[in-house]
Design a protein around this motif. Structure first.
Motif, PDB file in Angstrom:
ATOM      1  N   MET A 188      20.577  20.255  47.769  1.00 38.89           N
ATOM      2  CA  MET A 188      19.445  20.142  46.844  1.00 38.89           C
ATOM      3  C   MET A 188      19.194  18.672  46.496  1.00 38.89           C
ATOM      4  SD  MET A 188      17.187  21.592  44.697  1.00 38.89           S
ATOM      5  CE  MET A 188      17.528  23.090  43.797  1.00 38.89           C
ATOM      6  N   LYS A 189      20.276  17.937  46.241  1.00 39.98           N
ATOM      7  CA  LYS A 189      20.161  16.506  45.915  1.00 39.98           C
ATOM      8  C   LYS A 189      19.559  15.744  47.098  1.00 39.98           C
ATOM      9  CE  LYS A 189      22.772  12.476  44.305  1.00 39.98           C
ATOM     10  NZ  LYS A 189      22.167  11.573  45.299  1.00 39.98           N
ATOM     11  N   GLU A 190      20.021  16.095  48.301  1.00 38.25           N
ATOM     12  CA  GLU A 190      19.502  15.445  49.512  1.00 38.25           C
ATOM     13  C   GLU A 190      18.000  15.674  49.652  1.00 38.25           C
ATOM     14  OE1 GLU A 190      19.730  16.092  54.316  1.00 38.25           O
ATOM     15  OE2 GLU A 190      21.512  16.662  53.168  1.00 38.25           O
ATOM     16  N   LEU A 191      17.555  16.905  49.386  1.00 40.33           N
ATOM     17  CA  LEU A 191      16.131  17.225  49.481  1.00 40.33           C
ATOM     18  C   LEU A 191      15.321  16.434  48.464  1.00 40.33           C
ATOM     19  CD1 LEU A 191      16.131  21.119  49.936  1.00 40.33           C
ATOM     20  CD2 LEU A 191      15.635  19.395  51.675  1.00 40.33           C
ATOM     21  N   LYS A 192      15.841  16.345  47.233  1.00 41.87           N
ATOM     22  CA  LYS A 192      15.120  15.625  46.186  1.00 41.87           C
ATOM     23  C   LYS A 192      15.069  14.125  46.479  1.00 41.87           C
ATOM     24  CE  LYS A 192      15.397  18.961  42.487  1.00 41.87           C
ATOM     25  NZ  LYS A 192      15.848  19.313  41.135  1.00 41.87           N
ATOM     26  N   ASP A 193      16.139  13.617  47.105  1.00 40.22           N
ATOM     27  CA  ASP A 193      16.132  12.208  47.526  1.00 40.22           C
ATOM     28  C   ASP A 193      15.079  11.976  48.614  1.00 40.22           C
ATOM     29  OD1 ASP A 193      18.094  11.551  45.729  1.00 40.22           O
ATOM     30  OD2 ASP A 193      19.742  11.572  47.182  1.00 40.22           O
ATOM     31  N   LEU A 194      14.997  12.930  49.566  1.00 40.83           N
ATOM     32  CA  LEU A 194      14.001  12.846  50.639  1.00 40.83           C
ATOM     33  C   LEU A 194      12.575  12.850  50.080  1.00 40.83           C
ATOM     34  CD1 LEU A 194      15.099  15.296  53.516  1.00 40.83           C
ATOM     35  CD2 LEU A 194      14.577  12.876  53.777  1.00 40.83           C
ATOM     36  N   ALA A 195      12.387  13.633  49.019  1.00 36.43           N
ATOM     37  CA  ALA A 195      11.050  13.819  48.459  1.00 36.43           C
ATOM     38  C   ALA A 195      10.658  12.722  47.467  1.00 36.43           C
ATOM     39  CB  ALA A 195      10.981  15.181  47.764  1.00 36.43           C
ATOM     40  N   LYS A 196      11.596  11.860  47.139  1.00 37.90           N
ATOM     41  CA  LYS A 196      11.338  10.801  46.146  1.00 37.90           C
ATOM     42  C   LYS A 196      10.105   9.983  46.525  1.00 37.90           C
ATOM     43  CE  LYS A 196      15.505   9.550  43.632  1.00 37.90           C
ATOM     44  NZ  LYS A 196      16.779   8.870  43.765  1.00 37.90           N
ATOM     45  N   GLY A 197       9.297   9.683  45.526  1.00 39.53           N
ATOM     46  CA  GLY A 197       8.129   8.834  45.781  1.00 39.53           C
ATOM     47  C   GLY A 197       6.891   9.606  46.179  1.00 39.53           C
ATOM     48  N   ASP A 198       7.041  10.919  46.471  1.00 36.29           N
ATOM     49  CA  ASP A 198       5.875  11.731  46.810  1.00 36.29           C
ATOM     50  C   ASP A 198       5.650  12.724  45.677  1.00 36.29           C
ATOM     51  OD1 ASP A 198       3.887  13.351  47.879  1.00 36.29           O
ATOM     52  OD2 ASP A 198       4.660  13.176  49.919  1.00 36.29           O
ATOM     53  N   GLU A 199       4.724  12.401  44.803  1.00 38.34           N
ATOM     54  CA  GLU A 199       4.490  13.223  43.614  1.00 38.34           C
ATOM     55  C   GLU A 199       3.830  14.556  43.938  1.00 38.34           C
ATOM     56  OE1 GLU A 199       2.367  10.824  40.826  1.00 38.34           O
ATOM     57  OE2 GLU A 199       4.077   9.475  40.498  1.00 38.34           O
ATOM     58  N   ARG A 200       3.423  14.735  45.193  1.00 38.97           N
ATOM     59  CA  ARG A 200       2.808  16.012  45.590  1.00 38.97           C
ATOM     60  C   ARG A 200       3.853  17.099  45.790  1.00 38.97           C
ATOM     61  NH1 ARG A 200       0.115  14.702  51.080  1.00 38.97           N
ATOM     62  NH2 ARG A 200       2.206  13.803  51.343  1.00 38.97           N
ATOM     63  N   ILE A 201       5.146  16.739  45.878  1.00 38.82           N
ATOM     64  CA  ILE A 201       6.207  17.719  46.154  1.00 38.82           C
ATOM     65  C   ILE A 201       6.794  18.234  44.841  1.00 38.82           C
ATOM     66  CG2 ILE A 201       8.412  18.150  47.300  1.00 38.82           C
ATOM     67  CD1 ILE A 201       7.689  15.954  49.312  1.00 38.82           C
ATOM     68  N   VAL A 202       6.774  19.566  44.675  1.00 39.81           N
ATOM     69  CA  VAL A 202       7.217  20.213  43.438  1.00 39.81           C
ATOM     70  C   VAL A 202       8.411  21.118  43.728  1.00 39.81           C
ATOM     71  CG1 VAL A 202       6.538  21.796  41.573  1.00 39.81           C
ATOM     72  CG2 VAL A 202       4.838  20.229  42.577  1.00 39.81           C
ATOM     73  N   PHE A 203       9.521  20.914  43.001  1.00 37.87           N
ATOM     74  CA  PHE A 203      10.677  21.814  43.079  1.00 37.87           C
ATOM     75  C   PHE A 203      10.654  22.715  41.849  1.00 37.87           C
ATOM     76  CE2 PHE A 203      11.952  18.288  45.756  1.00 37.87           C
ATOM     77  CZ  PHE A 203      12.658  18.888  46.787  1.00 37.87           C
ATOM     78  N   THR A 204      10.611  24.021  42.048  1.00 41.74           N
ATOM     79  CA  THR A 204      10.520  24.944  40.903  1.00 41.74           C
ATOM     80  C   THR A 204      11.875  25.469  40.463  1.00 41.74           C
ATOM     81  OG1 THR A 204      10.326  26.948  42.233  1.00 41.74           O
ATOM     82  CG2 THR A 204       8.277  25.746  41.749  1.00 41.74           C
ATOM     83  N   GLY A 205      12.909  25.390  41.321  1.00 43.68           N
ATOM     84  CA  GLY A 205      14.156  26.095  41.048  1.00 43.68           C
ATOM     85  C   GLY A 205      14.002  27.567  41.397  1.00 43.68           C
TER      86      GLY A 205
END
Length: 375
Positions: free
Chosen positions: A245-262
Motif C-alpha cells: 500500500m505504501k509503495e502504491l501511494k509513493d508511486l501515486a505521489k504528485g498526481d492529485e487525480r489518484i484517489v485511495f478510498t481504503g
C-alpha cells in the motif's frame, strides 16, 4: 444422502467482503440455509473488517458461525485457523465438509479420516501469488493442493485454465462451477460526492484487494501517462500487505487525480460501482474475479488484462490489454477516455450479459448436487 444436509465450511476469514473467498462462502451458505440445509462456518478469531459489532456474531442470516483459535502472526493465521476448523468439522455432526482454497485443503485428510464427504473449491493457484512464492507458506499451500487431489471426494474449480492444470499435473478430474453474481440496483452518486468529490462518469475505478498480483502498479504507472481529467479511484484494503500500500501511494505521489478510498462496503461500494466511467482489473493472476462480475452487473464498461481467467468471463463484452504491458494499457486507457460511444456500447450490454451467464442459484444447485454425489 438425506434430503436436507448438514454442512461445514472453512477457509474463509469470516463472512464479510474482504476477498473473493469470503463473498463466495457468504453467498453459498446463506442461500443453502434458505433452502433448508444447516450450515456452520468456521471463521478465524480476530477483528472483523466490518466493525467490532461483527467480531463474535454467532449467527448470520441463519448460518451458524464458530470462531476457531487463530495465531495472529503473518503466515500462521491461515494455518492455525484451518487446523482447528478441520478438527471441529471432523468431530462435528456434518454430512459434508466444504473447504475453500489450497492452503486450508492441507487439512482435508482430517474430516476425511472421520468419514465426512469432503469437497474442496480451488479459488486459484495460490502458490503463484507474490506473497506465497517462497518460504513456509509456499510449501504449505503446494502441499494443500496435493492433499486436495489425494483426499477430496470432489474438487471444484472456477476456471477452465485451472481445470486443465489439475488434469495435466495430477490426472485429476475436477468440476467446473464458476461463481455467480447478483443483479444490483444502480445508485446515484451521493456519499462518494460528499467524501471524495466523485460524480457520475468522472472516474476510472479499480476495486479489489491491494495485492501485487492485481497489477495495480501497472495501472498507476499507465494512468500517469494518460491525458484525461477523469480521476483514478483505487478502492480496497491492503490484505496483509501494508508495505505494498505504501509503495502504491509513493508511486501515486504528485498526481492529485489518484484517489485511495481504503476498504469500502455497503452504500459506498454500490455508489462506486454505479457511477464509474470505466472499471479496470489489470491482474497478472486471478482465480475467478468476483469484482469483475460485480462491476459488469452494475453496467460498467470493463478494461481487463488478457489472462484466461478474465477473458473467459468477459468474452467480447469488454476491453482487453496485454497482461503486464504498460504501454498497451496506456493506449487502451487513452482510447477509452476519448471514445465515449465505444464505452457506452459496452456499458449497455454488460449487465444483461453477465447476469445471464453467472447465476448464484445455479451455482448452489450444482454445488448441492456435488455434495450428494449426484452425477
Amino acid at each position: 444422502m438425506k434430503e436436507k444436509l448438514t454442512i461445514a465450511m472453512f477457509g474463509q476469514k469470516r463472512l464479510s467482503r474482504e476477498g473473493g473467498i469470503e463473498i463466495v462462502v457468504k453467498e453459498l451458505s446463506t442461500r443453502m440455509v434458505r433452502e433448508g440445509h444447516k450450515v456452520t462456518c468456521y471463521n478465524r478469531k480476530g477483528h472483523h473488517v466490518s466493525g467490532a459489532e461483527y467480531d463474535n456474531r454467532i449467527e448470520y442470516e441463519g448460518v451458524r458461525q464458530k470462531y476457531v483459535p487463530t495465531i495472529e502472526r503473518k503466515g500462521f493465521a491461515a494455518v492455525s485457523s484451518s487446523f482447528f476448523a478441520a478438527l471441529g468439522s471432523a468431530f462435528g455432526n456434518y454430512d459434508v465438509v466444504h473447504i475453500h482454497a489450497e492452503g486450508p485443503a492441507f487439512f482435508s485428510w482430517l474430516p476425511k479420516m472421520f468419514g465426512k464427504r469432503v469437497i474442496v473449491t480451488i479459488h486459484g493457484i495460490d502458490w503463484q501469488r507474490e506473497k506465497w512464492k517462497a518460504g513456509f507458506g509456499s510449501k504449505f499451500i503446494r502441499q494443500g493442493e496435493k492433499n486436495a487431489v489425494k483426499y477430496a471426494d470432489e474438487i471444484i474449480v472456477l476456471s477452465k485454465g485451472v481445470q486443465k492444470y489439475f488434469k495435466d499435473t495430477y490426472g485429476r478430474e475436477t468440476r467446473f462451477i464458476p461463481n455467480g453474481v447478483n443483479r444490483p440496483e444502480v445508485q446515484a452518486a451521493k456519499l462518494i460526492t460528499e467524501k471524495f468529490g466523485l460524480t457520475k462518469d468522472s472516474y476510472i475505478l479499480f476495486l479489489g484487494r491491494l495485492v501485487p498480483e492485481k497489477g495495480i502498479r501497472y495501472l498507476v504507472e499507465a494512468y500517469q501517462n494518460v491525458k484525461t481529467d477523469k480521476k483514478l479511484v483505487i478502492a480496497g484494503g491492503s490484505s496483509d500487505t501494508d508495505s505494498f500500500m505504501k509503495e502504491l501511494k509513493d508511486l501515486a505521489k504528485g498526481d492529485e487525480r489518484i484517489v485511495f478510498t481504503g476498504f469500502v462496503q455497503g452504500k459506498m461500494l454500490d455508489e462506486l460501482y454505479s457511477n464509474a466511467y470505466l472499471y479496470t482489473l489489470p491482474s497478472d493472476l486471478e482465480g475467478m474475479p468476483l469484482s469483475l462480475l460485480e462491476a459488469m452487473s452494475y453496467g460498467n464498461c470493463c478494461l481487463v488484462s488478457d489472462i484466461p481467467e478474465c477473458a473467459e468471463v468477459v468474452e467480447d463484452k469488454a476491453l482487453l490489454f496485454e497482461k503486464s504491458n504498460v504501454n498497451d494499457l496506456v493506449t487502451t486507457l487513452q482510447n477509452a477516455c476519448e471514445k465515449k460511444e465505444m464505452v457506452w456500447k459496452f456499458k449497455h450490454e454488460a449487465a444483461d450479459f453477465i447476469c445471464g451467464k453467472y447465476n448464484w442459484d445455479d451455482v448452489v444447485k450444482k454445488t448441492v448436487e456435488l455434495y450428494r454425489g449426484d452425477k
